[in-house]
Design a protein around this motif. Structure first.
Motif, PDB file in Angstrom:
ATOM      1  N   THR A  88       0.901  -1.142  -0.183  1.00 51.95           N
ATOM      2  CA  THR A  88       0.075  -0.026   0.044  1.00 51.95           C
ATOM      3  C   THR A  88       0.905   1.128   0.099  1.00 51.95           C
ATOM      4  O   THR A  88       1.559   1.256   0.932  1.00 51.95           O
ATOM      5  CB  THR A  88      -0.981   0.107   1.367  1.00 51.95           C
ATOM      6  N   ASP A  89       0.473   2.067  -1.127  1.00 46.65           N
ATOM      7  CA  ASP A  89       1.408   3.373  -1.001  1.00 46.65           C
ATOM      8  C   ASP A  89       1.155   4.194   0.375  1.00 46.65           C
ATOM      9  O   ASP A  89      -0.055   4.273   0.711  1.00 46.65           O
ATOM     10  CB  ASP A  89       1.039   4.230  -2.242  1.00 46.65           C
ATOM     11  N   PHE A  90       2.047   5.008   0.605  1.00 46.02           N
ATOM     12  CA  PHE A  90       1.941   6.072   1.342  1.00 46.02           C
ATOM     13  C   PHE A  90       1.350   7.195   0.844  1.00 46.02           C
ATOM     14  O   PHE A  90       2.199   7.948   0.021  1.00 46.02           O
ATOM     15  CB  PHE A  90       3.115   6.436   2.160  1.00 46.02           C
ATOM     16  N   VAL A  91       0.074   7.616   0.717  1.00 43.80           N
ATOM     17  CA  VAL A  91      -0.587   8.506  -0.030  1.00 43.80           C
ATOM     18  C   VAL A  91      -1.179   9.677   0.805  1.00 43.80           C
ATOM     19  O   VAL A  91      -1.754   9.431   1.931  1.00 43.80           O
ATOM     20  CB  VAL A  91      -1.826   7.875  -0.839  1.00 43.80           C
ATOM     21  N   ALA A 182       6.063   8.471  -0.716  1.00 48.20           N
ATOM     22  CA  ALA A 182       5.183   9.801  -0.583  1.00 48.20           C
ATOM     23  C   ALA A 182       4.983  10.355  -1.829  1.00 48.20           C
ATOM     24  O   ALA A 182       5.484   9.938  -3.066  1.00 48.20           O
ATOM     25  CB  ALA A 182       5.879  10.699   0.432  1.00 48.20           C
ATOM     26  N   ARG A 183       4.087  11.493  -1.880  1.00 44.74           N
ATOM     27  CA  ARG A 183       3.942  11.989  -3.286  1.00 44.74           C
ATOM     28  C   ARG A 183       4.590  13.452  -3.208  1.00 44.74           C
ATOM     29  O   ARG A 183       4.359  14.387  -4.187  1.00 44.74           O
ATOM     30  CB  ARG A 183       2.285  12.124  -3.422  1.00 44.74           C
ATOM     31  N   ASN A 184       5.327  13.840  -2.057  1.00 46.01           N
ATOM     32  CA  ASN A 184       5.741  15.486  -2.230  1.00 46.01           C
ATOM     33  C   ASN A 184       6.749  15.385  -3.191  1.00 46.01           C
ATOM     34  O   ASN A 184       7.502  14.764  -3.587  1.00 46.01           O
ATOM     35  CB  ASN A 184       6.576  15.522  -0.688  1.00 46.01           C
ATOM     36  N   ARG A 273       2.872  14.585  -8.441  1.00 45.76           N
ATOM     37  CA  ARG A 273       2.771  13.362  -9.242  1.00 45.76           C
ATOM     38  C   ARG A 273       3.574  12.472  -8.771  1.00 45.76           C
ATOM     39  O   ARG A 273       4.771  12.574  -8.898  1.00 45.76           O
ATOM     40  CB  ARG A 273       2.798  13.819 -10.654  1.00 45.76           C
ATOM     41  N   ARG A 274       3.101  11.176  -8.799  1.00 44.26           N
ATOM     42  CA  ARG A 274       4.004  10.067  -8.647  1.00 44.26           C
ATOM     43  C   ARG A 274       4.755   9.539  -9.853  1.00 44.26           C
ATOM     44  O   ARG A 274       4.447   9.869 -10.884  1.00 44.26           O
ATOM     45  CB  ARG A 274       3.154   8.752  -8.225  1.00 44.26           C
TER      46      ARG A 274
END
Length: 274
Positions: A88-91, A182-184, A273-274
């Motif tokens: 599971t992604d860290f979103v 993360a998505r940062n 964006r990823r």
């Protein structure tokens, strides 16, 4: 003719073998002894480890960011045991419009989780000690800043060059696996110590001094390539820059911490964006 016969009656005593009694308690006792040995071993391990290692163990079995280890067959501190794998992604959840205070608090919480993951290294803190000496983290208004700096006897790059040493490869592979979840947006900045552009004894090296702006920028680009190789996508890179020796970490010119790569996880989540 005498037809009578002697009738012989044979009586055989039937012996019934009784089952063995009293063995079940041995199995239960063995289980009890095994459990007690495991308990005392656990208590000894807890008393023999420091707080950082215990927090890392706790994160491993109940992680704040979904992780699992992958055996890659390597022999470096993190080459064989990947810190973060598939799962599971860290979103970052999107905040509701108009709730800037809640958004700021959520940003701080997410960045603190990543900072904790870097410090705990998923239960491998003891093995990562040589790497962790090179890392300092702090949360600012800009985001989570990860400083990766020289330590005495362990430089990140070749002297006056932009070729990474193996220690930097391991450091950015470890950090890249953490921040890839993360998505940062990410910023990478190269820094030099005062005098890095000069040769020995303060004299220009090889007849010409090194351009500190170009050298710091080239080191930042080398760090960028290592991060993308560790899973940080190019789309998340907001900027890559070199600041020469204009922003030292300390006031001591000879402090190796001035010679560093700065990786920043920016707070802007919406356009990342990823």
């Amino acid at each position: 003719m005498d037809t009578t016969r002697n009738i012989t009656i044979i009586k055989r005593r039937k012996v019934v073998m009784e089952g063995h009694h009293g063995g079940a308690w041995k199995v239960a006792y063995a289980d009890f002894v095994t459990a007690m040995m495991a308990f005392f071993l656990l208590m000894w391990l807890l008393s023999a480890t420091d707080q950082t290692t215990r927090e890392g163990l706790a994160d491993f079995f109940s992680p704040t960011i979904p992780i699992h280890q992958i055996n890659g067959g390597g022999d470096g501190p993190f080459e064989g045991m990947g810190m973060f794998g598939a799962g599971t992604d860290f979103v970052a959840p999107k905040p509701e419009p108009g709730k800037s205070e809640a958004r700021g608090a959520n940003d701080d919480a997410r960045l603190a989780e990543i900072q904790k993951a870097l410090a705990a290294t998923s239960g491998d803190a003891a093995r990562a000690d040589p790497l962790l000496r090179h890392i300092a983290t702090r949360i600012t208004d800009e985001g989570l800043i990860i400083d990766i700096f020289d330590v005495p006897g362990s430089p990140l790059f070749d002297a006056r060059g932009a070729k990474p040493n193996p220690i930097l490869d391991e450091l950015l592979a470890m950090i890249g696996r953490v921040i890839a979840r993360a998505r940062n947006p990410v910023a990478v900045t190269g820094h030099l110590a005062p005098g890095d552009a000069m040769g020995e004894d303060g004299l220009p090296g090889f007849g010409q001094p090194v351009d500190p702006w170009r050298l710091s920028a080239e080191r930042a680009q080398a760090a960028r390539m290592l991060l993308t190789g560790a899973g940080v996508t190019e789309a998340r890179l907001a900027r890559v820059a070199g600041k020469a020796d204009r922003a030292p970490a300390t006031d001591l010119p000879d402090d190796p911490r001035n010679r560093r790569i700065e990786v920043t996880l920016l707070r802007r989540f919406d356009d990342a964006r990823r």
